[in-house]
Design a protein around this motif. Structure first.
Motif, PDB file in Angstrom:
ATOM      1  N   MET A   1     -47.017  18.013  73.441  1.00 36.44           N
ATOM      2  CA  MET A   1     -46.218  16.834  73.556  1.00 36.44           C
ATOM      3  C   MET A   1     -44.765  17.337  73.594  1.00 36.44           C
ATOM      4  O   MET A   1     -44.277  18.142  72.830  1.00 36.44           O
ATOM      5  CB  MET A   1     -46.327  16.041  72.506  1.00 36.44           C
ATOM      6  N   ALA A   2     -44.132  16.771  74.477  1.00 34.37           N
ATOM      7  CA  ALA A   2     -42.422  17.158  74.480  1.00 34.37           C
ATOM      8  C   ALA A   2     -42.097  16.354  73.290  1.00 34.37           C
ATOM      9  O   ALA A   2     -42.324  15.435  72.610  1.00 34.37           O
ATOM     10  CB  ALA A   2     -42.054  16.479  75.787  1.00 34.37           C
ATOM     11  N   LEU A   3     -40.979  17.034  72.599  1.00 34.20           N
ATOM     12  CA  LEU A   3     -40.023  16.695  71.760  1.00 34.20           C
ATOM     13  C   LEU A   3     -38.769  16.072  72.035  1.00 34.20           C
ATOM     14  O   LEU A   3     -37.920  16.932  72.648  1.00 34.20           O
ATOM     15  CB  LEU A   3     -39.885  17.774  70.498  1.00 34.20           C
ATOM     16  N   LYS A   4     -38.351  14.966  71.482  1.00 35.74           N
ATOM     17  CA  LYS A   4     -36.916  14.453  71.729  1.00 35.74           C
ATOM     18  C   LYS A   4     -36.182  14.261  70.572  1.00 35.74           C
ATOM     19  O   LYS A   4     -36.967  13.962  69.404  1.00 35.74           O
ATOM     20  CB  LYS A   4     -37.089  13.112  72.489  1.00 35.74           C
TER      21      LYS A   4
ATOM     22  N   ASP B   1     -41.374   5.092  71.682  1.00 34.76           N
ATOM     23  CA  ASP B   1     -41.611   6.532  72.427  1.00 34.76           C
ATOM     24  C   ASP B   1     -42.038   7.456  71.369  1.00 34.76           C
ATOM     25  O   ASP B   1     -41.258   8.182  70.705  1.00 34.76           O
ATOM     26  CB  ASP B   1     -40.342   6.794  73.341  1.00 34.76           C
TER      27      ASP B   1
ATOM     28  N   GLU C   1     -42.514  10.443  71.625  1.00 33.49           N
ATOM     29  CA  GLU C   1     -41.658  11.844  71.632  1.00 33.49           C
ATOM     30  C   GLU C   1     -40.552  11.993  70.962  1.00 33.49           C
ATOM     31  O   GLU C   1     -39.962  12.880  70.701  1.00 33.49           O
ATOM     32  CB  GLU C   1     -41.548  12.023  73.202  1.00 33.49           C
TER      33      GLU C   1
ATOM     34  N   ARG D   1     -39.079  12.235  68.049  1.00 28.42           N
ATOM     35  CA  ARG D   1     -39.659  12.807  66.807  1.00 28.42           C
ATOM     36  C   ARG D   1     -38.359  13.153  65.577  1.00 28.42           C
ATOM     37  O   ARG D   1     -38.833  13.120  64.377  1.00 28.42           O
ATOM     38  CB  ARG D   1     -40.364  13.995  66.942  1.00 28.42           C
TER      39      ARG D   1
ATOM     40  N   SER E   1     -37.224  19.195  74.143  1.00 23.01           N
ATOM     41  CA  SER E   1     -37.223  18.897  75.690  1.00 23.01           C
ATOM     42  C   SER E   1     -35.955  18.001  76.164  1.00 23.01           C
ATOM     43  O   SER E   1     -35.570  18.088  77.321  1.00 23.01           O
ATOM     44  CB  SER E   1     -38.405  18.175  76.196  1.00 23.01           C
TER      45      SER E   1
END
Length: 438
Positions: free
Chosen positions: A1-4, A29, A31, A33, A201
Motif C-alpha cells: 500500500m502507498a503511504l501518505k 483514505d 493511505e 498513515r 508516496s
C-alpha cells in the motif's frame, strides 16, 4: 500500500469543529498513515494564534517566574477544543503538567512547542491513533541544523509496524537534549521530514487555500490557480513571499523525489496544486507560472573601473558583509559594477554606515550608492527560458503601468526574472505582470 504523510496547518486545527472535519479527511483514505499537526491557529480575524499566546507565556515566566495568568488563555482554548470534540480525554491533567513544565524549563523553544504537542495529543485521541512525540524522533546537531541521518533512522524505526500515527510539528530535540524548534511555519518542514523518513508516496499539505495561485489573491481578484509546478518554481515563489508553504520545506522531499499536494481542508474536493520533482516536470500552457514579491530590501551599488580584472574583488566585498553577519539575497553585476541586495533589517541605522566604510576600505570603489525601500518581485516559470520576448513583454508592462525599475536580476536557470521596484510599487508591479501574462 502507498503511504501518505499529511500535515495539517493551524487553521485546520483551530477548533473542535474543524478537527472533526480533519478526522473525516484522514479516515476517508487508508493511505493517510502519518499525520503531522500544527498548533491551533486563528478561529476568526481578531483571534490570537496559540503559538503567539505561548510566547507571551514565556515572557511572563521571565518576568514573574510563572505563566499562570497568560496560560489561562491556553487552558481555555484547549479545554474548549476537547469539549467541542466530545471525547473522553483528560485535558486538565495534561494542561496542569504543561503549565508546570513551562515554568520549570524557562525555555522559549520548549514553551513555543507546547501548542503542537497538546494539539497532537488531542488529535491522536480523536483518531484512536498512536502518538509519537517529535522530541523522540527529530534531532538537531550542534550547529542547530536538522540531523538528517539520526532523524531518519530513529523515526523510521519508531513508526515501523504502527498503524495510524500522529506527530507534532515544529520541534525536535537539540544536541543538548533540550527541545528545539524550527523557524515559524516549521511544521511544514516537520511534515516533509516525516515524508522523507518513511519514504512516502505523497506528502499532502492541508491548509485553508486550494493550492497556489499565479499571484496573491489580495492583489489580483480571482487569479488563476496553479495545477502543477516544479520544486524549483515552488522554492522561488515561496521564498519571494507566496506563503502557502514554508520555503525550506521542500528539501527533505526533493531529496527523495516525493511529490507534494497542497489541499484545502475546507474544500477537500478541490484538486489543489501538485508539486513534482523538477526532473519530471514538463512545462505546458502559460510560459509564466507565478509572480510573487517581498518588500523592504536595501541595495548597495558599487562601481569601480576595471573591477573585472581585479582578482578577489567580489570576495573582499562579501567578506565585509560576512564580518557583520549579513546574508545576501542577490548580486547583480556588470563589468565595472556590482550590486548587493540584502534585507533592510540587517543594515538598519549606524550599521549601514559601518558596512559602507568597510567596503570602501577593502575595495576603494569609484562610486558607492545605497538604495533602500526596495521591493523585489519575481516572475517565475520554466517556460520562460524557451520563449522569445518574455523579458520584453515584462518590461513593457511595467513601463505602461508607470513603474520605475531600480534593479534587474535574471537567474542563471533562466526560469526567473527579478525586478527591484519601490516598496510602494510592489503590488502594482505584481498586478501589471500578471495581467500581461495571464
Amino acid at each position: 500500500m502507498a503511504l501518505k504523510v499529511c500535515k495539517f496547518g493551524g487553521t485546520s486545527m483551530a477548533d473542535g469543529n474543524v478537527m472533526t472535519r480533519v478526522r473525516g479527511i484522514i479516515l476517508s483514505d487508508p493511505e493517510r498513515r502519518y499525520i503531522v499537526v500544527s498548533a491551533p491557529g486563528k478561529r476568526y480575524g481578531d483571534d490570537i494564534k496559540v503559538t503567539d499566546i505561548l510566547y507571551a507565556c514565556f515572557d511572563a515566566v521571565q518576568r514573574e517566574g510563572r505563566c499562570r495568568s497568560e496560560f489561562s488563555r491556553i487552558r481555555s482554548r484547549f479545554t474548549g477544543i476537547v469539549r467541542e470534540l466530545g471525547i473522553d480525554f483528560d485535558i486538565e491533567t495534561l494542561l496542569d503538567e504543561t503549565e508546570a513544565e513551562i515554568d520549570g524549563e524557562c525555555s522559549v523553544d520548549f514553551t513555543a512547542s507546547r501548542g503542537e504537542y497538546l494539539c497532537a495529543r488531542i488529535m491522536a485521541s480523536l483518531l484512536g491513533a498512536e502518538f509519537v512525540d517529535a522530541k523522540d524522533v527529530i534531532f538537531f546537531n550542534d550547529a542547530g541544523r536538522l540531523d538528517t541521518e539520526k532523524t531518519y533512522r530513529t523515526l523510521s524505526e519508531r513508526v515501523d509496524g504502527l498503524g495510524l500515527v500522529v506527530i507534532p510539528g515544529f520541534y525536535g530535540t537539540g544536541a543538548d537534549g533540550r527541545i528545539r524548534t524550527f523557524s515559524r511555519g516549521g511544521s511544514d518542514i516537520s511534515g516533509a521530514v516525516v515524508a522523507g523518513a518513511v519514504n512516502a508516496s505523497l506528502y499532502e499539505n492541508w491548509t485553508d487555500v486550494s493550492g497556489f495561485y499565479a499571484c496573491d489573491p489580495k492583489i489580483v481578484n480571482s487569479p488563476k490557480g496553479i495545477s502543477v509546478m516544479s520544486y524549483k518554481e515552488l522554492r522561488e515563489l515561496s521564498y519571494m513571499g507566496a506563503n502557502v508553504l514554508h520555503s525550506d520545506s521542500i528539501f527533505p522531499v526533493r531529496r527523495a523525489n516525493i511529490p507534494i499536494q497542497i489541499k484545502n481542508t475546507f474544500r477537500p474536493e478541490d484538486a489543489g496544486t501538485s508539486i513534482v520533482p523538477t526532473s519530471h516536470f514538463t512545462p505546458t500552457g502559460n510560459i509564466v507560472t507565478g509572480i510573487a514579491g517581498h518588500r523592504n530590501f536595501t541595495v548597495i551599488y558599487i562601481e569601480k573601473s576595471h573591477m573585472n580584472a581585479e582578482i578577489g574583488f567580489v570576495r573582499k566585498v562579501l567578506t565585509v558583509l560576512e564580518k557583520f553577519g549579513i546574508s545576501i539575497e542577490h548580486i547583480p553585476s556588470g563589468i565595472d559594477t556590482m550590486s548587493v541586495v540584502m534585507e533592510s533589517s540587517q543594515v538598519s541605522g549606524y550599521r549601514l554606515r559601518e558596512v559602507l566604510d568597510g567596503i570602501s576600505e577593502e575595495v576603494h570603489p569609484d562610486f558607492l550608492r545605497v538604495t533602500d525601500n526596495v521591493a523585489l518581485v519575481a516572475t517565475v516559470g520554466h517556460g520562460m527560458s524557451s520563449s522569445v520576448g518574455t523579458s520584453a513583454r515584462l518590461f513593457k508592462a511595467l513601463a505602461e503601468a508607470g513603474i520605475n525599475i531600480k534593479m534587474i536580476d535574471q537567474g542563471s536557470s533562466e526560469m526567473n526574472i527579478i525586478v527591484g521596484v519601490g516598496n510602494d510599487d510592489c503590488e502594482r508591479c505584481i498586478a501589471a505582470i500578471y495581467h500581461e501574462f495571464f
